[in-house]
Design an enzyme around this catalytic site. Sequence first.
Site, PDB file in Angstrom:
ATOM      1  N   GLY A  12     -11.865  -2.417   3.033  1.00 31.78           N
ATOM      2  CA  GLY A  12     -12.553  -1.281   2.410  1.00 31.78           C
ATOM      3  C   GLY A  12     -11.795   0.024   2.387  1.00 31.78           C
ATOM      4  O   GLY A  12     -12.397   1.089   2.198  1.00 31.78           O
ATOM      5  N   ILE A  92     -13.912 -13.796  -8.694  1.00 32.89           N
ATOM      6  CA  ILE A  92     -13.670 -13.527 -10.111  1.00 32.89           C
ATOM      7  C   ILE A  92     -14.989 -13.158 -10.779  1.00 32.89           C
ATOM      8  O   ILE A  92     -16.002 -13.834 -10.582  1.00 32.89           O
ATOM      9  CB  ILE A  92     -13.018 -14.756 -10.781  1.00 32.89           C
ATOM     10  CG1 ILE A  92     -11.622 -14.965 -10.167  1.00 32.89           C
ATOM     11  CG2 ILE A  92     -12.914 -14.577 -12.288  1.00 32.89           C
ATOM     12  CD1 ILE A  92     -11.009 -16.309 -10.484  1.00 32.89           C
ATOM     13  N   ASN A 107     -10.747  -2.375 -11.742  1.00 30.03           N
ATOM     14  CA  ASN A 107     -10.209  -3.120 -10.597  1.00 30.03           C
ATOM     15  C   ASN A 107      -8.878  -2.507 -10.209  1.00 30.03           C
ATOM     16  O   ASN A 107      -8.175  -1.944 -11.050  1.00 30.03           O
ATOM     17  CB  ASN A 107      -9.998  -4.593 -10.975  1.00 30.03           C
ATOM     18  CG  ASN A 107      -9.459  -5.415  -9.810  1.00 30.03           C
ATOM     19  OD1 ASN A 107      -9.908  -5.251  -8.667  1.00 30.03           O
ATOM     20  ND2 ASN A 107      -8.495  -6.286 -10.068  1.00 30.03           N
ATOM     21  N   HIS A 109      -5.226  -3.606  -8.299  1.00 24.49           N
ATOM     22  CA  HIS A 109      -4.448  -4.789  -7.904  1.00 24.49           C
ATOM     23  C   HIS A 109      -3.081  -4.316  -7.405  1.00 24.49           C
ATOM     24  O   HIS A 109      -2.442  -3.484  -8.051  1.00 24.49           O
ATOM     25  CB  HIS A 109      -4.291  -5.730  -9.102  1.00 24.49           C
ATOM     26  CG  HIS A 109      -3.598  -7.000  -8.743  1.00 24.49           C
ATOM     27  ND1 HIS A 109      -4.219  -8.024  -8.059  1.00 24.49           N
ATOM     28  CD2 HIS A 109      -2.319  -7.402  -8.941  1.00 24.49           C
ATOM     29  CE1 HIS A 109      -3.357  -9.011  -7.869  1.00 24.49           C
ATOM     30  NE2 HIS A 109      -2.197  -8.657  -8.398  1.00 24.49           N
ATOM     31  N   GLU A 174      -2.162   3.054  -3.952  1.00 25.80           N
ATOM     32  CA  GLU A 174      -3.501   2.634  -4.428  1.00 25.80           C
ATOM     33  C   GLU A 174      -4.506   3.748  -4.176  1.00 25.80           C
ATOM     34  O   GLU A 174      -5.333   4.077  -5.038  1.00 25.80           O
ATOM     35  CB  GLU A 174      -3.951   1.352  -3.705  1.00 25.80           C
ATOM     36  CG  GLU A 174      -3.104   0.139  -3.996  1.00 25.80           C
ATOM     37  CD  GLU A 174      -3.680  -1.119  -3.348  1.00 25.80           C
ATOM     38  OE1 GLU A 174      -4.898  -1.315  -3.375  1.00 25.80           O
ATOM     39  OE2 GLU A 174      -2.884  -1.920  -2.800  1.00 25.80           O
TER      40      GLU A 174
HETATM   41  C1  GAR Z   1      -6.020  -3.925  -1.896  1.00 22.44           C
HETATM   42  O1  GAR Z   1      -4.630  -3.988  -1.688  1.00 22.44           O
HETATM   43  C2  GAR Z   1      -6.378  -4.290  -3.315  1.00 22.44           C
HETATM   44  O2  GAR Z   1      -5.456  -3.794  -4.254  1.00 22.44           O
HETATM   45  C3  GAR Z   1      -6.360  -5.791  -3.252  1.00 22.44           C
HETATM   46  O3  GAR Z   1      -6.993  -6.094  -2.035  1.00 22.44           O
HETATM   47  C4  GAR Z   1      -6.727  -5.033  -1.113  1.00 22.44           C
HETATM   48  C5  GAR Z   1      -8.045  -4.554  -0.539  1.00 22.44           C
HETATM   49  O4  GAR Z   1      -7.830  -3.618   0.470  1.00 22.44           O
HETATM   50  N1  GAR Z   1      -7.025  -6.380  -4.371  1.00 22.44           N
HETATM   51  C6  GAR Z   1      -6.619  -7.507  -4.969  1.00 22.44           C
HETATM   52  O5  GAR Z   1      -5.660  -8.159  -4.596  1.00 22.44           O
HETATM   53  C7  GAR Z   1      -7.463  -7.908  -6.177  1.00 22.44           C
HETATM   54  N2  GAR Z   1      -6.807  -8.902  -6.958  1.00 22.44           N
HETATM   55  P1  GAR Z   1      -8.983  -2.631   0.892  1.00 22.44           P
HETATM   56  O6  GAR Z   1     -10.190  -3.523   1.223  1.00 22.44           O
HETATM   57  O7  GAR Z   1      -8.463  -1.955   2.124  1.00 22.44           O
HETATM   58  O8  GAR Z   1      -9.252  -1.692  -0.233  1.00 22.44           O
END
Ligand code: GAR
Length: 220
Positions: A12, A92, A107, A109, A174
């Site tokens: 999160g 998905i 989203n 990524h 991100e």
């Molecule tokens: C993040 O790096 C996000 O970009 C990735 O999961 C992680 C979640 O971290 N998402 C994907 O790979 C989607 N295809 P977080 O829970 O700390 O935000």
Amino acid sequence: MKRVAVFLSGRGSNMVALVRACKEGRAEAEVALVVSNDKKAPGLEKAKNLGIATEVFARADFPSKAEQERRMVELLRAWRIEGVCLAGFMQIVGPTLLNACPNRILNIHPSLLPAFPGLKPQAQALAYGVKVSGCTVHFVDEGVDSGPTIIQAAVPVLEDDTEEALSSRILQKEHEIYPLALDWFSKGLLELEGRRVTLKGGDALKGLPPEGFWWPGLAG
Ligand code: GAR
């Protein structure tokens, strides 16, 4: 300004970055709700600590994915949610949810899409041997990590990088680009034509870091 829900399955950190940006006025939106498909997701506790309402829809609790998504859509409507930010939501999105929110699901990524979609993109980037990777915020379509690109940020891949080191360098970016994308989306500044996303109004670009970011061009 839009009321949005953040969907997550894990840690999160992007959800926290989005909520902070909203609270600090860097993103003109309200994160009203956090939804998870995993009741053990650490992000749920973080959301509660930030005073955000949470709901869990575990896939196993529903007879079908369509039914799970139908109940999610009901909740989004009840909360008058106008947009969804997927933030590490590891399921998905199916047609039930997608059709209820056309061009209203974003989203993030951790790769420069269309390179390295799917699972473990940072490990994919290292194994492939690219010299630059990064992250992408995009609109969600029916594919996997395949919708129209809103913003990307690049980071170098270093000689002695590990998956963890590269992931954490990308994660910092991100946390910078997702609030920007949410701000533009929430203000209704994103224009979509085919796969191309452009920004209405030049003011939106003020204050952007000059290097390592690629943002949408200005709409005609
Ligand atoms: C993040 O790096 C996000 O970009 C990735 O999961 C992680 C979640 O971290 N998402 C994907 O790979 C989607 N295809 P977080 O829970 O700390 O935000």
